[in-house]
Design a protein around this motif. Structure first.
Motif, PDB file in Angstrom:
ATOM      1  N   SER A 278      -0.006   5.724   0.402  1.00 34.20           N
ATOM      2  CA  SER A 278      -0.588   4.631   1.170  1.00 34.20           C
ATOM      3  C   SER A 278       0.378   4.256   2.286  1.00 34.20           C
ATOM      4  O   SER A 278       1.581   4.106   2.051  1.00 34.20           O
TER       5      SER A 278
ATOM      6  N   TYR B 110      -5.336  -7.897   5.885  1.00 35.04           N
ATOM      7  CA  TYR B 110      -5.262  -8.114   7.318  1.00 35.04           C
ATOM      8  C   TYR B 110      -5.789  -9.498   7.670  1.00 35.04           C
ATOM      9  O   TYR B 110      -6.627 -10.059   6.965  1.00 35.04           O
TER      10      TYR B 110
ATOM     11  N   TYR C 262       0.823   1.709   5.738  1.00 34.81           N
ATOM     12  CA  TYR C 262       0.383   0.545   6.510  1.00 34.81           C
ATOM     13  C   TYR C 262       0.914   0.699   7.932  1.00 34.81           C
ATOM     14  O   TYR C 262       2.128   0.776   8.146  1.00 34.81           O
TER      15      TYR C 262
ATOM     16  N   TYR D  47      -3.784  -0.031  -2.969  1.00 33.82           N
ATOM     17  CA  TYR D  47      -3.400   0.438  -1.643  1.00 33.82           C
ATOM     18  C   TYR D  47      -3.908  -0.465  -0.522  1.00 33.82           C
ATOM     19  O   TYR D  47      -3.828  -0.128   0.646  1.00 33.82           O
ATOM     20  N   ASN D  48      -4.457  -1.629  -0.821  1.00 34.32           N
ATOM     21  CA  ASN D  48      -4.950  -2.529   0.210  1.00 34.32           C
ATOM     22  C   ASN D  48      -3.882  -3.578   0.524  1.00 34.32           C
ATOM     23  O   ASN D  48      -3.519  -4.377  -0.326  1.00 34.32           O
ATOM     24  N   HIS D  49      -3.363  -3.577   1.743  1.00 33.85           N
ATOM     25  CA  HIS D  49      -2.295  -4.503   2.112  1.00 33.85           C
ATOM     26  C   HIS D  49      -2.822  -5.810   2.693  1.00 33.85           C
ATOM     27  O   HIS D  49      -2.110  -6.801   2.721  1.00 33.85           O
TER      28      HIS D  49
ATOM     29  N   SER E 116      -4.919   5.644   3.258  1.00 32.73           N
ATOM     30  CA  SER E 116      -4.657   5.947   1.852  1.00 32.73           C
ATOM     31  C   SER E 116      -5.182   7.330   1.507  1.00 32.73           C
ATOM     32  O   SER E 116      -6.240   7.746   1.986  1.00 32.73           O
TER      33      SER E 116
ATOM     34  N   THR F 120      -4.135  -3.771  12.554  1.00 33.84           N
ATOM     35  CA  THR F 120      -3.425  -3.102  11.467  1.00 33.84           C
ATOM     36  C   THR F 120      -4.416  -2.327  10.611  1.00 33.84           C
ATOM     37  O   THR F 120      -5.587  -2.690  10.503  1.00 33.84           O
TER      38      THR F 120
ATOM     39  N   THR G 285      -4.622   0.428   6.936  1.00 35.15           N
ATOM     40  CA  THR G 285      -4.002   1.131   5.816  1.00 35.15           C
ATOM     41  C   THR G 285      -4.676   2.488   5.671  1.00 35.15           C
ATOM     42  O   THR G 285      -5.898   2.575   5.539  1.00 35.15           O
TER      43      THR G 285
END
Length: 312
Positions: free
Chosen positions: A146, A222, A148, A218-220, A131, A127, A129
């Motif tokens: 952003s 992992y 994902y 904006y950091n999902h 941005s 995965t 992201t």
């Protein structure tokens, strides 16, 4: 026995008509339609309304093992000066934009993802992201978009496999592109304002949940903490479009090719319709004049014949 020899001449006559119409439509009306619509398009949307920027024009910086940033300064150009273009020559260049203008961004990213041998992941499916944000004077980065997305990454254990009995038709690089090339498209990113506070445009690729390597927001996150390598394809690019107040102009700028095709067809139909009306009207008026002339001549002949009989 009578032979009908009129049909070959009729066929030649209709063939000549069709040929003339085809030549007029293709050689004259179609180019005229394209030129007319192009003038109309250029009047509505200036030529510098969009700026195509290859990702190779950005500076690449890496933060740690799993975060990659493509950064480039924005050069603001006033409306009284010509807007330079970004040359697709692979060199790092500033991005020229109109000052105090709102832009929309369409982006296409094509890349290979590699995972180092010492930190091999359990799965090829990873995965990321993507941005897009701007750096501003004296303030925090401004996040514009952003996304994902799932991607596929190559590990040292991976190789190209072919069905039994089949051989590789193309180069190995072509096969890698077919199986492992990731493509991410982001359309219609808004709110890129080129005011005096905006300095740079940044594209970030984040592969790890760690705020040390990410701008907040904006950091999902992992599940894996692997060491990644990002190989960007030369086809990766951004298209910066001026955000017009009228929605139809934004659509015309965004879908330029479709707009030209549809617009040329519409203008072609209009010109053809006007030519048909003009031709039919001209033929009708000409026939009317010829009929009146024939009647007038016939009347003169009749009068002369009557006078001649009276004289006898």
């Amino acid at each position: 026995m009578k032979l009908n020899i009129s049909w070959p001449f009729q066929l030649m006559q209709w063939t000549s008509y069709v040929t003339v119409i085809f030549i007029v439509q293709i050689i004259i009306i179609l180019p005229l339609s394209f030129i007319s619509f192009n003038d109309f398009y250029q009047y509505l949307i200036p030529t510098d309304s969009s700026q195509l920027v290859p990702l190779s024009a950005f500076n690449l910086t890496e933060s740690g093992r799993c975060h990659f940033q493509y950064t480039q300064l924005l050069d603001k150009v006033s409306a009284h000066q010509d807007l330079p273009i970004v040359k697709p020559n692979g060199l790092i260049q500033h991005i020229p934009v109109r000052e105090h203008i709102d832009y929309r961004i369409d982006a296409t990213f094509k890349f290979f993802c590699l995972i180092n041998e010492e930190d091999t992941a359990k799965h090829n499916l990873q995965t990321a992201t993507v941005s897009v944000y701007t750096l501003r004077k004296g303030s925090n980065p401004l996040l514009l978009h952003s996304k994902y997305v799932p991607i596929v990454c190559i590990t040292p254990q991976d190789k190209i496999t072919l069905p039994e009995g089949k051989q590789l038709k193309h180069s190995r690089l072509s096969q890698y592109r077919t199986e492992w090339l990731n493509e991410i498209k982001i359309d219609d990113i808004s709110d890129l304002t080129t005011d005096s506070q905006t300095e740079s445009l940044v594209i970030g690729f984040n592969f790890i949940a760690d705020e040390r390597y990410a701008t907040k927001g904006y950091n999902h996150g992992y599940p894996y903490r692997n060491a990644y390598t990002l190989l960007m394809n030369e086809e990766s690019k951004l298209n910066l479009r001026i955000n017009f107040n009228q929605g139809i102009r934004n659509l015309m700028l965004r879908y330029r090719i479709i707009t030209y095709v549809v617009g040329t067809i519409v203008v072609h139909i209009l010109i053809s319709f006007l030519m048909i009306i003009t031709t039919v009207t001209a033929f009708y008026l000409t026939n009317q004049k010829l009929a009146e002339s024939d009647d007038h001549r016939g009347k003169k002949v009749s009068d002369r014949f009557t006078e001649a009989r009276k004289q006898k």
